[in-house]
Design a protein around this motif. Structure first.
Motif, short mmCIF file in Angstrom:
data_model
loop_
_atom_site.label_atom_id
_atom_site.label_comp_id
_atom_site.label_asym_id
_atom_site.label_seq_id
_atom_site.Cartn_x
_atom_site.Cartn_y
_atom_site.Cartn_z
N ARG A 283 0.90 -0.71 -0.06
CA ARG A 283 -0.67 0.18 -0.08
C ARG A 283 0.87 0.96 -0.13
N ARG A 284 2.84 0.74 0.00
CA ARG A 284 3.05 2.21 -0.25
C ARG A 284 2.49 3.20 0.93
N ARG A 285 2.88 2.21 2.77
CA ARG A 285 2.66 3.34 3.70
C ARG A 285 3.73 3.07 4.53
N THR A 286 5.01 2.86 4.09
CA THR A 286 6.35 1.85 4.22
C THR A 286 6.34 3.66 5.55
N PHE A 287 6.68 5.26 5.17
CA PHE A 287 6.58 6.18 5.37
C PHE A 287 5.90 6.29 6.92
N PHE A 288 4.35 5.78 6.63
CA PHE A 288 3.82 5.71 7.66
C PHE A 288 3.83 5.29 8.84
N ALA A 289 5.09 4.09 8.76
CA ALA A 289 5.42 2.81 9.17
C ALA A 289 6.52 3.53 10.32
N GLN A 290 7.45 4.20 9.95
CA GLN A 290 8.42 5.23 10.55
C GLN A 290 7.77 5.56 11.21
N ALA A 291 7.17 7.07 11.13
CA ALA A 291 6.57 7.69 11.89
C ALA A 291 5.75 6.84 12.84
N LEU A 292 5.00 5.99 13.22
CA LEU A 292 4.69 5.28 14.30
C LEU A 292 5.92 4.34 14.80
N THR A 293 7.22 4.19 14.33
CA THR A 293 7.97 3.94 14.81
C THR A 293 8.83 5.04 15.69
N HIS A 294 9.33 6.27 15.00
CA HIS A 294 9.98 7.20 16.13
C HIS A 294 9.02 7.48 17.19
N GLY A 295 7.09 7.86 16.83
CA GLY A 295 6.82 8.56 17.30
C GLY A 295 5.53 8.10 18.95
N THR A 296 6.41 5.94 18.79
CA THR A 296 6.11 5.47 19.73
C THR A 296 6.88 5.70 20.88
N TYR A 297 7.81 6.40 21.18
CA TYR A 297 8.98 6.34 21.40
C TYR A 297 9.10 7.66 22.56
N LEU B 99 15.94 6.76 34.76
CA LEU B 99 14.94 6.45 33.51
C LEU B 99 15.39 4.84 34.75
N PRO B 100 14.37 3.91 34.24
CA PRO B 100 15.11 2.91 35.52
C PRO B 100 15.68 1.52 33.96
N VAL B 101 15.38 2.04 32.60
CA VAL B 101 16.07 1.57 31.81
C VAL B 101 16.68 2.25 30.88
N ARG B 102 17.92 1.99 30.48
CA ARG B 102 19.16 2.45 29.43
C ARG B 102 17.42 2.97 28.63
N ALA B 103 18.08 3.84 27.90
CA ALA B 103 17.79 4.43 26.30
C ALA B 103 17.76 3.57 25.59
N GLU B 104 18.84 2.95 25.13
CA GLU B 104 19.14 2.52 23.92
C GLU B 104 18.53 1.48 24.02
N SER B 105 18.14 1.35 25.46
CA SER B 105 17.46 -0.48 24.81
C SER B 105 16.22 0.14 24.50
N LEU B 106 15.38 0.83 24.63
CA LEU B 106 14.29 1.65 24.28
C LEU B 106 14.81 2.09 22.64
N LEU B 107 15.63 2.81 22.26
CA LEU B 107 16.10 3.15 20.50
C LEU B 107 15.74 1.63 19.84
N VAL B 108 16.40 0.69 20.63
CA VAL B 108 17.35 -0.37 19.68
C VAL B 108 16.79 -1.97 20.03
N GLY B 109 16.30 -1.75 21.70
CA GLY B 109 15.38 -2.95 22.25
C GLY B 109 16.37 -3.86 22.25
N SER B 110 15.72 -4.59 22.64
CA SER B 110 16.88 -6.36 24.03
C SER B 110 16.42 -7.12 24.42
N ILE B 111 16.06 -7.96 22.75
CA ILE B 111 15.65 -8.88 22.66
C ILE B 111 15.75 -10.27 23.66
N LEU B 112 16.91 -10.43 24.62
CA LEU B 112 17.46 -10.87 25.47
C LEU B 112 17.43 -11.18 27.09
#
Length: 280
Positions: free
Chosen positions: A28-42, A106-119
């Protein structure tokens, strides 16, 4: 189940879910929408961490607001989807950065919010990812024909008397839910890689709509598993490894499509299926 096994299960579920929804986003060519959501939930994730509640809950609350804002801006006269996405992307991420600066303890590192921590994903994160993936499949089963009709023949969809905004809002809502479910694993920045890359790779080598819906989740799950295994073998962060694995699949698919001489944007729709969609 140990932390590593839990990470593998999460990688499979999140990769498959993001790949499946990503197929709708890319087609549907909504990749920019998805990118906005990923950053906007921060900012929602930062606020949740500061309040001591689950990060996905904060991200989900932010995503509800973002979807409403994006849908509202997109319907304004002389505005559009790209304008809405650009405002949400920059404004949301800037708000998160400011909120993080104002809350240094913050009780969690900012890096974990930006790049995750799957472990460090929990059983709740796994249940959330599985639930979102199942919801996406059920939505496509129920509304797949209308989604396809709206995606590939917008003019015909409108001429048939259908309103476009309900389908747009439905796909946008699925995208937001997928972003939230992927946040603990790959963070606010890298989630777009798992949404866009597997679907884009599938689109390059699979010529049909249904084929892309099947191939993209497989590529997404494989990217997750490869990324987790690579992070353990090389002692590097899992989130970036997963994103690089997804990117690698896209590059391989691009090479295959070039060798086979396939057009980049060719997606065939069976005629009988398109006709069924018009009568849905």
């Amino acid at each position: 189940m140990g932390y590593f096994e839990r990470a593998l299960v999460a990688a499979i579920l999140i990769g498959a879910g993001t790949g499946f929804v990503g197929a709708l986003v890319v087609l549907r060519r909504r990749t920019f929408f998805a990118q906005a959501l990923t950053h906007g939930t921060y900012p929602g994730a930062v606020a949740a961490a500061a309040l001591g509640v689950s990060v996905p809950i904060g991200a989900a609350a932010a995503s509800v607001v973002l979807v409403a804002v994006m849908a509202g801006i997109a319907r304004l006269r002389h505005q559009g989807a790209q304008v809405a996405a650009g405002i949400v992307l920059t404004g949301g991420f800037a708000a998160g950065a400011i909120l993080q600066a104002l809350l240094p303890g913050l009780p969690v590192r900012a890096e974990s919010l930006l790049v995750g921590s799957i472990l460090t994903v929990t059983d709740g994160d796994i249940v959330l990812a599985a639930s979102v993936a199942l919801l996406a499949v059920l939505v496509v089963v129920a509304f797949g024909k209308l989604i396809m009709f709206s995606t590939f023949d917008t003019s015909g969809y409108r001429a048939a008397g259908h309103r476009e905004w309900p389908i747009e809002l439905l796909v946008l809502g699925l995208t937001a839910a997928t972003v939230v479910s992927a946040l603990p694993a790959v963070g606010a920045i890298l989630a777009i890689a798992l949404i866009a890359a597997p679907a884009a790779a599938a689109r390059l080598v699979v010529p049909t709509y249904r084929g892309i819906l099947f191939a993209a989740p497989v590529i997404g799950a494989a990217s997750g598993v490869i990324g987790v295994l690579a992070s353990r073998a090389l002692a590097v962060a899992a989130g970036p490894s997963i994103a690089l694995a997804a990117t690698g699949f896209f590059l391989v698919a691009l090479g295959i499509s070039k060798l086979r001489g396939l057009p980049w944007n060719r997606v065939a729709i069976p005629v009988e299926t398109a006709e069924d969609a018009r009568t849905a």
